[in-house]
Motif scaffolding. Sequence first.
Motif, mmCIF file in Angstrom:
data_model
loop_
_atom_site.group_PDB
_atom_site.id
_atom_site.type_symbol
_atom_site.label_atom_id
_atom_site.label_comp_id
_atom_site.label_asym_id
_atom_site.label_seq_id
_atom_site.Cartn_x
_atom_site.Cartn_y
_atom_site.Cartn_z
ATOM 1 N N ARG A 53 -10.725 119.208 -30.259
ATOM 2 C CA ARG A 53 -11.329 119.573 -28.973
ATOM 3 C C ARG A 53 -10.322 120.230 -28.019
ATOM 4 O O ARG A 53 -10.712 120.761 -26.989
ATOM 5 C CB ARG A 53 -11.881 118.322 -28.283
ATOM 6 C CG ARG A 53 -13.085 117.692 -28.982
ATOM 7 C CD ARG A 53 -13.471 116.414 -28.285
ATOM 8 N NE ARG A 53 -14.660 115.811 -28.861
ATOM 9 C CZ ARG A 53 -14.973 114.529 -28.741
ATOM 10 N NH1 ARG A 53 -14.178 113.725 -28.075
ATOM 11 N NH2 ARG A 53 -16.066 114.044 -29.278
ATOM 12 N N TRP B 86 -8.596 122.893 -27.990
ATOM 13 C CA TRP B 86 -8.655 124.321 -27.698
ATOM 14 C C TRP B 86 -9.622 124.635 -26.556
ATOM 15 O O TRP B 86 -9.513 125.657 -25.899
ATOM 16 C CB TRP B 86 -9.026 125.116 -28.947
ATOM 17 C CG TRP B 86 -10.482 125.028 -29.335
ATOM 18 C CD1 TRP B 86 -11.049 124.070 -30.107
ATOM 19 C CD2 TRP B 86 -11.528 125.931 -28.955
ATOM 20 N NE1 TRP B 86 -12.397 124.301 -30.244
ATOM 21 C CE2 TRP B 86 -12.717 125.451 -29.549
ATOM 22 C CE3 TRP B 86 -11.576 127.093 -28.188
ATOM 23 C CZ2 TRP B 86 -13.941 126.082 -29.383
ATOM 24 C CZ3 TRP B 86 -12.802 127.728 -28.016
ATOM 25 C CH2 TRP B 86 -13.963 127.228 -28.617
ATOM 26 N N HIS B 87 -10.565 123.696 -26.300
ATOM 27 C CA HIS B 87 -11.499 123.898 -25.187
ATOM 28 C C HIS B 87 -10.786 123.853 -23.834
ATOM 29 O O HIS B 87 -11.327 124.311 -22.827
ATOM 30 C CB HIS B 87 -12.583 122.810 -25.204
ATOM 31 C CG HIS B 87 -13.557 122.970 -26.316
ATOM 32 N ND1 HIS B 87 -14.292 124.110 -26.499
ATOM 33 C CD2 HIS B 87 -13.938 122.115 -27.308
ATOM 34 C CE1 HIS B 87 -15.083 123.963 -27.566
ATOM 35 N NE2 HIS B 87 -14.884 122.765 -28.069
ATOM 36 N N GLY C 113 -10.920 128.430 -23.976
ATOM 37 C CA GLY C 113 -11.741 127.226 -24.027
ATOM 38 C C GLY C 113 -12.958 127.294 -23.131
ATOM 39 O O GLY C 113 -12.917 127.879 -22.046
ATOM 40 N N ILE C 114 -14.024 126.678 -23.578
ATOM 41 C CA ILE C 114 -15.276 126.732 -22.807
ATOM 42 C C ILE C 114 -15.201 125.860 -21.551
ATOM 43 O O ILE C 114 -16.015 126.010 -20.644
ATOM 44 C CB ILE C 114 -16.482 126.308 -23.675
ATOM 45 C CG1 ILE C 114 -16.286 124.897 -24.237
ATOM 46 C CG2 ILE C 114 -16.713 127.301 -24.795
ATOM 47 C CD1 ILE C 114 -17.480 124.374 -25.008
ATOM 48 N N TYR C 115 -14.228 124.943 -21.512
ATOM 49 C CA TYR C 115 -14.072 124.091 -20.327
ATOM 50 C C TYR C 115 -12.798 124.406 -19.556
ATOM 51 O O TYR C 115 -12.400 123.655 -18.671
ATOM 52 C CB TYR C 115 -14.060 122.612 -20.730
ATOM 53 C CG TYR C 115 -15.313 122.153 -21.409
ATOM 54 C CD1 TYR C 115 -16.545 122.270 -20.765
ATOM 55 C CD2 TYR C 115 -15.278 121.595 -22.682
ATOM 56 C CE1 TYR C 115 -17.712 121.850 -21.383
ATOM 57 C CE2 TYR C 115 -16.448 121.178 -23.307
ATOM 58 C CZ TYR C 115 -17.653 121.307 -22.655
ATOM 59 O OH TYR C 115 -18.803 120.901 -23.260
ATOM 60 N N SER C 116 -12.125 125.487 -19.894
ATOM 61 C CA SER C 116 -10.801 125.734 -19.327
ATOM 62 C C SER C 116 -10.827 125.907 -17.808
ATOM 63 O O SER C 116 -9.938 125.421 -17.119
ATOM 64 C CB SER C 116 -10.179 126.962 -19.981
ATOM 65 O OG SER C 116 -11.018 128.092 -19.838
ATOM 66 N N GLY D 30 -9.384 121.036 -17.404
ATOM 67 C CA GLY D 30 -8.846 122.313 -17.842
ATOM 68 C C GLY D 30 -7.804 122.854 -16.875
ATOM 69 O O GLY D 30 -6.754 123.361 -17.277
#
Length: 254
Positions: free
Chosen positions: A47, A49-50, A56-59, A65
């Motif tokens: 997870r 990399w998020h 990342g989709i949550y960066s 993030g």
Amino acid sequence: AVTIVFPAYVYHHEGMHKVTVLGEMLAISAVIMVMMFVFAHMGRPDRLWHMVPPLGIYSFSSMLGWDVLVLNGYLLLNGIVGFWYLYSKYTGKPVNKKIFMPLVYVSIVWALSIHTVTAFLLATNPARPMWFHSMMPIRFILTAFAAGPSLIILIFLIVRKRTRLWIENSAIDLLATIITYCLGLALFLSLSEIVTELYANTEHALGLQYLMFGMHGFTDLVPWFWGSLAASIAAFVILLIPAWRSNYRLLALA
């Protein structure tokens, strides 16, 4: 680290300048530890990399993030500044101040961002009334600027007693002064928080009531709350009196 780096480079404090690298190395070890906390919170390594901006989709949508961003940035800055300084001392060649000094100034501001974002991790949770207010970032910064230099002073006292590296009294005295101001302000904010939470005595005060007095027979945290508050006040009294603050045995106790 910023409480050492700022007086050393901005105000050219000679005593601090000689020991800046100790603060930077302590910062590096602390940031690595905090990054391990984030690693544990993710639950699974795949997870992570998020959390990497901008992939990342949550960066950027997640406060965690942003936390990863400021932690990695501060680690990089302290790594460059700290090890560049050590390398220049080892080789006897002065650092390139046109590059080095801007990095130092950026690291000073960046340090504040770490505590701010960490505070926002808690302050943006509306389900936690006691944490859900804008006082959290400044409390985080003040308590960090009290606790961090306290640890550094203890390290300084041990280093100059056990090694040949002499740390000047002026460096320790300046850190003690910083701690005094920050701890006093932190205690003032704690009192303000107690008044704000308990005066209206709504359901939002339950969290603090649980910590201060216990609730439904659950009282395990009560002695920790009052013990922490009493220790902070006692330390502040010692630090507030110049004669006691300059006594390094009492200072170490505080």
